[in-house]
Design an enzyme around this catalytic site. Structure first.
Site, PDB file in Angstrom:
ATOM      1  N   TYR A   9       0.840  -1.204   0.000  1.00  0.00           N
ATOM      2  CA  TYR A   9       0.000   0.000   0.000  1.00  0.00           C
ATOM      3  C   TYR A   9       0.872   1.251   0.000  1.00  0.00           C
ATOM      4  O   TYR A   9       0.665   2.173  -0.790  1.00  0.00           O
ATOM      5  CB  TYR A   9      -0.919  -0.023   1.221  1.00  0.00           C
ATOM      6  CG  TYR A   9      -1.849   1.163   1.308  1.00  0.00           C
ATOM      7  CD1 TYR A   9      -3.017   1.204   0.557  1.00  0.00           C
ATOM      8  CD2 TYR A   9      -1.568   2.237   2.164  1.00  0.00           C
ATOM      9  CE1 TYR A   9      -3.875   2.281   0.645  1.00  0.00           C
ATOM     10  CE2 TYR A   9      -2.421   3.316   2.251  1.00  0.00           C
ATOM     11  CZ  TYR A   9      -3.580   3.337   1.494  1.00  0.00           C
ATOM     12  OH  TYR A   9      -4.427   4.411   1.577  1.00  0.00           O
ATOM     13  N   LYS A  13       1.315   4.256  -2.976  1.00  0.00           N
ATOM     14  CA  LYS A  13       1.126   5.692  -2.714  1.00  0.00           C
ATOM     15  C   LYS A  13       2.353   6.488  -3.161  1.00  0.00           C
ATOM     16  O   LYS A  13       2.220   7.555  -3.761  1.00  0.00           O
ATOM     17  CB  LYS A  13       0.837   5.947  -1.231  1.00  0.00           C
ATOM     18  CG  LYS A  13      -0.452   5.336  -0.751  1.00  0.00           C
ATOM     19  CD  LYS A  13      -1.629   5.869  -1.540  1.00  0.00           C
ATOM     20  CE  LYS A  13      -2.922   5.276  -1.058  1.00  0.00           C
ATOM     21  NZ  LYS A  13      -4.065   5.725  -1.839  1.00  0.00           N
TER      22      LYS A  13
END
Length: 105
Positions: A9, A13
């Site tokens: 994750y 980003k």
């Protein structure tokens, strides 16, 4: 809503920010602006469900936000509208963090 085990994750980003910056350089001469909106914990149905499942964890998260509350969807939308306006015409290649001060903790 724990961040443990979420390296994938975090990598995605960071990838979005890198893409935003590179696209800004590549397309600036064409008059195209790129920015990335980076929301914090926003009061959405997904977050509400997580809060129902683990109220203690939600209280801990909210206590860690300097604004001491969740963000509202309209606060993210207002940021996007501003970025699309001429008022933000000189803002290019930026990650715009809308998180109630969470990142600066």
């Amino acid at each position: 809503m724990s961040a443990n085990g979420s390296a994938h994750y975090a990598a995605s980003k960071h990838g979005v920010i890198g893409l935003t910056r590179r696209a800004t350089v590549d397309y600036a001469d064409d008059g195209i602006r790129f920015n990335a909106v980076c929301p914090g914990v926003i009061d959405t149905p997904m977050v509400q469900q997580a809060g129902e499942d683990n109220a203690e964890e939600m209280d801990r998260i909210t206590a860690g936000i300097p604004a001491r509350r969740l963000g509202e969807p309209d606060e993210i939308a207002d940021t996007v509208v501003w970025l699309c306006s001429e008022d933000a015409s000189y803002v290019m290649g930026q990650p715009i963090i809308v998180d109630g001060g969470l990142l600066v903790q």
